[in-house]
Scaffold this motif. Structure first.
Motif, PDB file in Angstrom:
ATOM      1  N   ASP A 256      42.048  35.243  45.133  1.00 24.19           N
ATOM      2  CA  ASP A 256      40.633  35.823  44.506  1.00 24.19           C
ATOM      3  C   ASP A 256      39.512  35.937  45.197  1.00 24.19           C
ATOM      4  N   ASP A 257      39.197  34.786  45.922  1.00 20.50           N
ATOM      5  CA  ASP A 257      38.060  34.621  46.504  1.00 20.50           C
ATOM      6  C   ASP A 257      38.280  34.972  47.899  1.00 20.50           C
TER       7      ASP A 257
ATOM      8  N   ASP B 277      44.850  40.618  47.285  1.00 20.65           N
ATOM      9  CA  ASP B 277      44.684  40.125  45.741  1.00 20.65           C
ATOM     10  C   ASP B 277      44.454  41.716  45.256  1.00 20.65           C
TER      11      ASP B 277
ATOM     12  N   ASP C 250      38.348  42.446  43.345  1.00 22.91           N
ATOM     13  CA  ASP C 250      38.845  41.882  42.308  1.00 22.91           C
ATOM     14  C   ASP C 250      38.536  42.432  41.194  1.00 22.91           C
ATOM     15  N   ARG C 251      36.965  42.958  40.846  1.00 19.29           N
ATOM     16  CA  ARG C 251      36.353  43.454  39.981  1.00 19.29           C
ATOM     17  C   ARG C 251      36.746  45.116  39.771  1.00 19.29           C
TER      18      ARG C 251
ATOM     19  N   ARG D 117      28.019  41.917  38.514  1.00 17.16           N
ATOM     20  CA  ARG D 117      28.549  41.754  40.042  1.00 17.16           C
ATOM     21  C   ARG D 117      27.804  42.802  40.879  1.00 17.16           C
TER      22      ARG D 117
ATOM     23  N   SER E 251      44.894  42.125  40.967  1.00 17.13           N
ATOM     24  CA  SER E 251      43.893  42.537  40.184  1.00 17.13           C
ATOM     25  C   SER E 251      44.326  43.777  39.432  1.00 17.13           C
TER      26      SER E 251
ATOM     27  N   ASP F  51      31.304  40.794  50.156  1.00 18.63           N
ATOM     28  CA  ASP F  51      31.383  40.450  49.102  1.00 18.63           C
ATOM     29  C   ASP F  51      33.081  40.328  48.582  1.00 18.63           C
ATOM     30  N   THR F  52      33.501  39.102  48.604  1.00 18.36           N
ATOM     31  CA  THR F  52      34.863  39.002  48.675  1.00 18.36           C
ATOM     32  C   THR F  52      35.388  39.059  47.187  1.00 18.36           C
ATOM     33  N   ARG F  53      34.558  39.033  46.163  1.00 17.79           N
ATOM     34  CA  ARG F  53      35.047  39.308  44.805  1.00 17.79           C
ATOM     35  C   ARG F  53      34.951  40.722  44.356  1.00 17.79           C
TER      36      ARG F  53
END
Length: 374
Positions: free
Chosen positions: A145-146, A151, A283-284, A268, A155, A278-280
């Protein structure tokens, strides 16, 4: 002047190249050390280690395949249910057709059917990514997730599952019983308990220590329980309370759930403007996308289950507009999710775009509630 600019860029790209070289050396060092160690060992040790390496490579190939292949994904999946012309609410006894008086037949719940099918899509048509061993191990100890890799599907699945979880609660607490005073339906209760299980359980865990039942097994139990409830409902042996106040509450729960996701996207988007780096952000984005994907089908099913209420309150046009908002959001499928500045001109801001669509869909849900509440 031009030579100075060229020199600056040459130094920049030279530094980047050396950094990539050092990273490659760092990543290759353990494998080089293992190769030197094997060269000093006999053929038995080489075969054992070689077998382990082949097993690991096979597991990673399977992991890569499962994270990239989205079997059964279809933004227009609601069309397969063909419930648009249903004029009898779920749980209502249907008029007998043909001669003779047989056993009574009641209308099935499209909501329960869609919830079961969405879970089947998550754990049977596809592998449940969040509880796979290699997903839990991460990338050299770093959670997937990071990272920007492998991922997105996990998600998305968690977003779909969030919609099903919220629906299972409503089925138990309100929709599957009469005015909240009757006995809780046993199948719906089992479905809720199963779908609420931890999303990342594997066959073995450390907290608590010991063997475990993996997540997909619990979710498959939820599928069985939801379909068992619908089979009993079709035989008029279960209850679906298709009242207007239950529909108001169900729509309110969906709106509240989407409002929470909108706040996560806004936080975010406002505080992390890393663009494509932005690696997250992915996921969002994909969690929100999965949530809309799930609620799109469940909202379509709710219209059929509450068909008499929708007709009596003349909600057809407004309901169509609401579903159109959900479907429009499902057209946003970027290859790489970017969380750029909202006033930027180089990197797009997919999080803000998704947040905009969620707020539009939520606004329509609130309007539906207001019309029902008059």
């Amino acid at each position: 002047m031009l030579n100075s600019i060229v020199d600056v860029f040459t130094r920049i790209f030279g530094t980047i190249g050396r950094g990539i070289g050092w990273l490659a050396v760092w990543l290759a060092w353990p494998f080089a050390a293992l190769g030197r160690w094997l060269m000093r060992r006999g053929w038995i040790a080489r075969c054992v280690v070689g077998g382990i390496i082949l097993l690991v490579l096979g597991l990673y190939a399977y992991f890569f395949w499962q994270t990239q292949l989205w079997t059964g994904f279809n933004p227009d999946y609601v069309q397969a249910y063909r419930v648009e012309g249903r004029d009898v609410s779920a749980g209502s006894q249907m008029a007998a057709t043909g001669q003779g008086a047989g056993a009574p037949v009641c209308n099935r719940s499209a909501i329960a059917d869609v919830a079961a099918d969405l879970t089947d899509f998550n754990v049977n048509q596809n592998a449940w990514i969040s509880s796979m061993l290699l997903y839990k191990l991460g990338f050299f100890g770093l959670s997937w997730d990071d990272t920007p890799f492998f991922d997105n599907k996990a998600s998305f699945q968690r977003g779909v599952n969030q919609a099903v979880r919220r629906t299972a609660v409503e089925l138990v607490d309100a929709l599957g019983r009469v005015r909240g005073t009757s006995q809780i339906d046993r199948d719906l209760q089992k479905a809720r308990e199963s779908i609420q299980f931890s999303e990342d359980a594997w066959y073995f865990g450390l907290s608590p220590f010991g063997p475990k039942t993996p997540t997909p097994s619990f979710y498959r139990t939820a599928i069985t329980s939801l379909r068992a409830f619908n089979d009993r409902l079709e035989r008029c042996e279960a209850v679906f309370d298709a009242r207007a106040d239950n529909l108001i509450q169900f729509l309110g729960r969906i709106a509240s759930d989407l409002g929470s996701t909108s706040a996560i996207l806004r936080e975010r988007s406002e505080n992390f403007n890393g663009g494509w780096f932005d690696t997250r952000a992915d996921d969002r984005f994909w969690f929100a996308y999965g949530q809309l994907y799930g609620y799109y089908g469940l909202l379509h099913a709710a219209r059929a289950d509450f068909s008499e209420v929708v007709t009596q309150r003349s909600l057809g046009s407004l309901w169509d507009a609401t579903e159109e908002q959900f479907r429009a959001a499902l057209d946003i499928t970027p290859a790489i999710v970017s969380n750029g500045r909202e006033d930027g001109w180089i990197m797009p801001t997919h999080l803000a775009t998704m947040g905009f669509y969620i707020l539009r869909a939520r606004s329509n849900l609130v309007e539906l509630r207001q019309v029902l509440d008059r």
